[in-house]
Motif scaffolding. Structure first.
Motif, PDB file in Angstrom:
ATOM      1  N   MET A 217       5.440  -5.975  10.229  1.00 23.55           N
ATOM      2  CA  MET A 217       6.626  -5.319   9.734  1.00 23.55           C
ATOM      3  C   MET A 217       6.286  -4.309   8.602  1.00 23.55           C
ATOM      4  SD  MET A 217      10.355  -6.482   8.805  1.00 23.55           S
ATOM      5  CE  MET A 217      10.561  -7.495  10.349  1.00 23.55           C
ATOM      6  N   ILE A 218       6.680  -3.213   8.558  1.00 23.14           N
ATOM      7  CA  ILE A 218       6.427  -2.317   7.434  1.00 23.14           C
ATOM      8  C   ILE A 218       7.723  -1.929   6.783  1.00 23.14           C
ATOM      9  CG2 ILE A 218       5.180  -0.372   6.630  1.00 23.14           C
ATOM     10  CD1 ILE A 218       3.608  -0.096   9.180  1.00 23.14           C
ATOM     11  N   ILE A 219       7.710  -2.352   5.513  1.00 24.38           N
ATOM     12  CA  ILE A 219       8.937  -2.038   4.910  1.00 24.38           C
ATOM     13  C   ILE A 219       8.676  -1.002   3.537  1.00 24.38           C
ATOM     14  CG2 ILE A 219      10.973  -2.911   3.356  1.00 24.38           C
ATOM     15  CD1 ILE A 219      10.317  -5.609   4.654  1.00 24.38           C
ATOM     16  N   PRO A 220       9.191   0.368   3.831  1.00 23.13           N
ATOM     17  CA  PRO A 220       9.111   1.207   2.665  1.00 23.13           C
ATOM     18  C   PRO A 220       9.942   0.800   1.465  1.00 23.13           C
ATOM     19  CG  PRO A 220       9.674   2.434   4.675  1.00 23.13           C
ATOM     20  CD  PRO A 220      10.011   0.907   4.814  1.00 23.13           C
ATOM     21  N   GLU A 221       9.119   0.756   0.489  1.00 24.73           N
ATOM     22  CA  GLU A 221       9.815   0.575  -0.881  1.00 24.73           C
ATOM     23  C   GLU A 221      10.726   1.483  -1.351  1.00 24.73           C
ATOM     24  OE1 GLU A 221       6.563  -1.003  -3.232  1.00 24.73           O
ATOM     25  OE2 GLU A 221       6.860  -3.060  -2.354  1.00 24.73           O
ATOM     26  N   THR A 222      11.935   1.618  -0.971  1.00 23.82           N
ATOM     27  CA  THR A 222      12.877   2.835  -1.049  1.00 23.82           C
ATOM     28  C   THR A 222      14.095   2.284  -0.811  1.00 23.82           C
ATOM     29  OG1 THR A 222      13.342   5.146  -0.532  1.00 23.82           O
ATOM     30  CG2 THR A 222      12.324   3.673   1.091  1.00 23.82           C
TER      31      THR A 222
ATOM     32  N   GLU B 153      15.323  10.070   5.766  1.00 26.23           N
ATOM     33  CA  GLU B 153      15.618  10.299   4.256  1.00 26.23           C
ATOM     34  C   GLU B 153      14.516   9.863   3.563  1.00 26.23           C
ATOM     35  OE1 GLU B 153      20.064   8.208   4.879  1.00 26.23           O
ATOM     36  OE2 GLU B 153      18.742   7.158   4.053  1.00 26.23           O
ATOM     37  N   LEU B 154      13.442   9.464   4.147  1.00 25.28           N
ATOM     38  CA  LEU B 154      12.292   9.435   3.314  1.00 25.28           C
ATOM     39  C   LEU B 154      11.637  10.522   2.921  1.00 25.28           C
ATOM     40  CD1 LEU B 154      10.222   6.816   5.751  1.00 25.28           C
ATOM     41  CD2 LEU B 154      11.337   6.307   3.442  1.00 25.28           C
ATOM     42  N   ASN B 155      11.083  10.567   1.604  1.00 26.51           N
ATOM     43  CA  ASN B 155      10.345  11.544   1.015  1.00 26.51           C
ATOM     44  C   ASN B 155       8.964  11.766   2.048  1.00 26.51           C
ATOM     45  OD1 ASN B 155       8.101  10.222  -0.267  1.00 26.51           O
ATOM     46  ND2 ASN B 155       9.215   9.796  -1.949  1.00 26.51           N
ATOM     47  N   GLU B 156       8.286  12.963   1.771  1.00 26.86           N
ATOM     48  CA  GLU B 156       7.318  13.285   2.652  1.00 26.86           C
ATOM     49  C   GLU B 156       6.136  12.512   2.233  1.00 26.86           C
ATOM     50  OE1 GLU B 156       6.968  15.625   5.114  1.00 26.86           O
ATOM     51  OE2 GLU B 156       9.128  15.920   4.914  1.00 26.86           O
ATOM     52  N   ASP B 157       5.839  11.971   1.102  1.00 27.04           N
ATOM     53  CA  ASP B 157       4.599  11.078   0.802  1.00 27.04           C
ATOM     54  C   ASP B 157       4.852   9.834   1.598  1.00 27.04           C
ATOM     55  OD1 ASP B 157       3.281  13.118  -0.638  1.00 27.04           O
ATOM     56  OD2 ASP B 157       4.169  12.436  -2.576  1.00 27.04           O
ATOM     57  N   ILE B 158       6.068   9.145   1.205  1.00 27.57           N
ATOM     58  CA  ILE B 158       6.150   7.861   1.853  1.00 27.57           C
ATOM     59  C   ILE B 158       6.196   7.946   3.455  1.00 27.57           C
ATOM     60  CG2 ILE B 158       7.812   5.819   2.093  1.00 27.57           C
ATOM     61  CD1 ILE B 158       8.525   6.339  -0.637  1.00 27.57           C
ATOM     62  N   ALA B 159       6.793   8.950   3.963  1.00 27.54           N
ATOM     63  CA  ALA B 159       6.881   9.170   5.414  1.00 27.54           C
ATOM     64  C   ALA B 159       5.632   9.381   5.932  1.00 27.54           C
ATOM     65  CB  ALA B 159       7.855  10.376   5.756  1.00 27.54           C
ATOM     66  N   GLU B 160       4.623  10.043   5.302  1.00 29.50           N
ATOM     67  CA  GLU B 160       3.195  10.161   5.754  1.00 29.50           C
ATOM     68  C   GLU B 160       2.514   8.940   5.866  1.00 29.50           C
ATOM     69  OE1 GLU B 160      -0.793  12.806   4.602  1.00 29.50           O
ATOM     70  OE2 GLU B 160       1.219  13.594   4.146  1.00 29.50           O
ATOM     71  N   SER B 161       2.730   8.126   4.685  1.00 27.75           N
ATOM     72  CA  SER B 161       2.089   6.828   4.548  1.00 27.75           C
ATOM     73  C   SER B 161       2.433   5.668   5.517  1.00 27.75           C
ATOM     74  CB  SER B 161       2.338   6.179   2.994  1.00 27.75           C
ATOM     75  OG  SER B 161       1.503   7.152   2.220  1.00 27.75           O
ATOM     76  N   LEU B 162       3.802   5.817   5.898  1.00 30.39           N
ATOM     77  CA  LEU B 162       4.440   5.088   6.950  1.00 30.39           C
ATOM     78  C   LEU B 162       3.925   5.452   8.217  1.00 30.39           C
ATOM     79  CD1 LEU B 162       6.348   2.731   7.449  1.00 30.39           C
ATOM     80  CD2 LEU B 162       8.344   4.649   7.891  1.00 30.39           C
ATOM     81  N   TRP B 163       3.788   6.630   8.526  1.00 27.65           N
ATOM     82  CA  TRP B 163       3.308   7.120   9.775  1.00 27.65           C
ATOM     83  C   TRP B 163       1.891   6.714  10.234  1.00 27.65           C
ATOM     84  CZ3 TRP B 163       4.525   7.706  14.380  1.00 27.65           C
ATOM     85  CH2 TRP B 163       3.895   8.648  15.438  1.00 27.65           C
TER      86      TRP B 163
ATOM     87  N   SER C 177       0.973  -1.255   0.067  1.00 28.38           N
ATOM     88  CA  SER C 177       0.004  -0.064  -0.246  1.00 28.38           C
ATOM     89  C   SER C 177       0.616   1.231   0.075  1.00 28.38           C
ATOM     90  CB  SER C 177      -0.979  -0.032   1.238  1.00 28.38           C
ATOM     91  OG  SER C 177      -1.575   1.138   1.175  1.00 28.38           O
ATOM     92  N   ASN C 178       0.792   2.155  -1.057  1.00 31.04           N
ATOM     93  CA  ASN C 178       1.549   3.436  -1.144  1.00 31.04           C
ATOM     94  C   ASN C 178       2.929   3.188  -0.896  1.00 31.04           C
ATOM     95  OD1 ASN C 178      -1.103   4.761  -1.528  1.00 31.04           O
ATOM     96  ND2 ASN C 178      -1.262   4.751   0.990  1.00 31.04           N
ATOM     97  N   ALA C 179       3.464   2.355  -1.741  1.00 33.21           N
ATOM     98  CA  ALA C 179       4.950   2.149  -1.659  1.00 33.21           C
ATOM     99  C   ALA C 179       5.376   1.293  -0.190  1.00 33.21           C
ATOM    100  CB  ALA C 179       5.721   3.289  -1.899  1.00 33.21           C
TER     101      ALA C 179
END
Length: 135
Positions: A36-41, A48-58, A19-21
């Motif tokens: 576990m959540i793994i950002p696809e980055t 270091e995360l871009n704002e969109d991925i950081a917001e989705s992760l949070w 979901s959302n990278a």
């Protein structure tokens, strides 16, 4: 080449959804209900995360933590992004209980993983899918 999950994470987790990278995975350890959540980055640190991925992760971390707390009647939800052993950025969300296998210590380095039985695995995967469907 597409995004690859670190071999250790791949070995110890079961893919649930994307979901959302973000990859949402279930840790294959029956002692704990552990996500576990793994950002696809390529980022290895949260800052270091871009704002969109950081917001989705949070948002995902908060949603899954709240769902775990309620579902498991957990005494505490442990959330961490340590990455000392596996450098790929990943966030742990673990339901903890006063009588669990590691309480009150952290879960890392406490005993040996106990793989999920097929029934428990299927139930947990279905439960997580339901939580994701309500986002």
């Amino acid at each position: 080449m597409g995004f690859l999950v670190h071999p250790t994470l791949e070995k110890d987790t079961i893919f649930v959804d994307r979901s959302n990278a973000l990859q949402i995975r279930l840790v294959d350890d029956a002692r704990f209900f552990w996500l576990m959540i793994i950002p696809e980055t390529a980022a290895t640190e949260l800052h270091e995360l871009n704002e969109d991925i950081a917001e989705s992760l949070w948002k995902m971390t908060r949603h899954l933590g709240a769902a775990l707390k309620t579902h498991c009647d957990a005494a505490k939800i442990n959330t961490a992004a340590i990455g000392n052993m596996v450098p790929q950025l990943h966030v742990h969300i673990v339901a903890r209980h006063n009588d669990d296998a590691a309480w009150p210590q952290t879960i890392w380095g406490q005993g040996d993983m106990q793989r999920l039985g097929e029934t428990t695995k299927a139930v947990r995967l279905s439960t997580i899918q339901g939580w994701l469907g309500r986002m």
